[in-house]
Design a protein around this motif. Structure first.
Motif, PDB file in Angstrom:
ATOM      1  N   TYR A  33       0.863  -1.182   0.000  1.00 24.69           N
ATOM      2  CA  TYR A  33       0.000   0.000   0.000  1.00 24.69           C
ATOM      3  C   TYR A  33       0.899   1.231   0.000  1.00 24.69           C
ATOM      4  O   TYR A  33       1.911   1.262   0.688  1.00 24.69           O
ATOM      5  N   PHE A  45      -4.619   7.380   1.688  1.00 22.90           N
ATOM      6  CA  PHE A  45      -4.406   6.205   0.851  1.00 22.90           C
ATOM      7  C   PHE A  45      -4.233   6.615  -0.615  1.00 22.90           C
ATOM      8  O   PHE A  45      -4.959   7.484  -1.115  1.00 22.90           O
ATOM      9  N   TYR A  48      -3.253   0.377  -3.748  1.00 24.86           N
ATOM     10  CA  TYR A  48      -3.059  -0.932  -3.135  1.00 24.86           C
ATOM     11  C   TYR A  48      -2.691  -1.906  -4.252  1.00 24.86           C
ATOM     12  O   TYR A  48      -3.402  -2.000  -5.259  1.00 24.86           O
ATOM     13  N   ILE A  55      -4.729  -3.391  -7.377  1.00 29.41           N
ATOM     14  CA  ILE A  55      -6.040  -3.779  -6.870  1.00 29.41           C
ATOM     15  C   ILE A  55      -6.962  -2.561  -6.749  1.00 29.41           C
ATOM     16  O   ILE A  55      -8.126  -2.613  -7.103  1.00 29.41           O
ATOM     17  N   ASP A  56      -6.409  -1.484  -6.254  1.00 32.14           N
ATOM     18  CA  ASP A  56      -7.218  -0.276  -6.060  1.00 32.14           C
ATOM     19  C   ASP A  56      -6.311   0.935  -6.145  1.00 32.14           C
ATOM     20  O   ASP A  56      -5.384   1.054  -5.359  1.00 32.14           O
ATOM     21  N   SER A  58      -7.720   4.078  -6.354  1.00 27.83           N
ATOM     22  CA  SER A  58      -8.706   5.157  -6.264  1.00 27.83           C
ATOM     23  C   SER A  58      -8.184   6.405  -5.558  1.00 27.83           C
ATOM     24  O   SER A  58      -8.723   7.485  -5.734  1.00 27.83           O
TER      25      SER A  58
END
Lengths: 115, 112
Positions: A33, A45, A48, A55-56, A58
């Motif tokens: 992450y 964030f 990931y 995966i992400d 965003s």
């Protein structure tokens, strides 16, 4: 068992240059992450990744920022054409494959300064 | 919008004294809540992690509580030491792996 490693610890770039930040997760961890921490603010964030997969993403700006976690080697966060607003501490965290609680272990961070 | 608010923003206490830090969250669905300690210039280090069914967890002189009904957590530090001076960050996860929301932290200074 070494902890999460990040390098460089400090990075200075002029506006318009590229910044490459590296993160080696803890041994046995395949989840990575990336977070950004602006001065006097909480961590946010960004992305990931698992091995060879995003995966992400965003939380990552759509332009100039990219991340990868190849089958071999560290995870890389790449910032193209840096601007002063990119100056921040960038933290990487990793977690093990089978962690039900997804406990994340943080690296020491890379402090990026854009001049 | 998922939010995590911590109070106080900063705190100064005498060495040996106890203190309690607060965390209120509006994160849904709730997965777990963690408290981290972040020394200046370093990455966060996990102190405790609690799931919905846990309402207290200790780690040495650190004790975290969780009230999932009121969406509040606290971190109690007993017999503070100079090395406790750091930022303490409350982090709440929603729906598993990484949908984490970080609080901005409480900056604790322990003075002799």
């Amino acid at each position: 068992n070494a902890g999460v490693m990040q390098n460089p610890r400090h990075l200075v770039r002029r506006r318009g240059q590229e910044a490459r930040l590296r993160c080696s997760p803890m041994k046995g961890h395949s989840h990575v992450y990336w977070y950004r921490q602006l001065p006097e603010e909480g961590l946010k964030f960004m992305v990931y990744l698992q091995k060879e997969n995003i995966i992400d993403e965003s939380g990552m700006p759509k332009e100039r920022f990219s991340a990868e976690f190849p089958k071999e080697g560290p995870s890389i966060l790449r910032i193209q054409q840096v601007v002063r607003g990119d100056s921040a501490a960038y933290f990487c965290a990793s977690s093990p494959v089978d962690s039900l609680s997804y406990e994340q272990y943080f690296g020491p961070g890379t402090r990026l300064t854009v001049t | 919008k998922n939010q995590v608010e911590q109070s106080p923003q900063s705190l100064i206490i005498l060495e040996g004294k106890n203190c309690t830090l607060q965390c209120n969250y509006t994160v849904s669905p709730f997965s777990n809540l963690r408290w981290y300690k972040q020394d200046t210039g370093r990455g966060p280090v996990s102190l405790t992690i609690m799931t919905f069914s846990e309402n207290t967890k200790s780690n040495g002189r650190y004790t975290a509580t969780l009230d999932a009904d009121t969406k509040q957590s606290s971190l109690h530090i007993t017999a503070s030491q100079l090395s406790d001076s750091a930022s303490y960050i409350c982090v709440v996860s929603a729906g598993g792996y990484q949908k984490v929301t970080f609080g901005t932290g409480t900056k604790l200074q322990v003075i002799p």
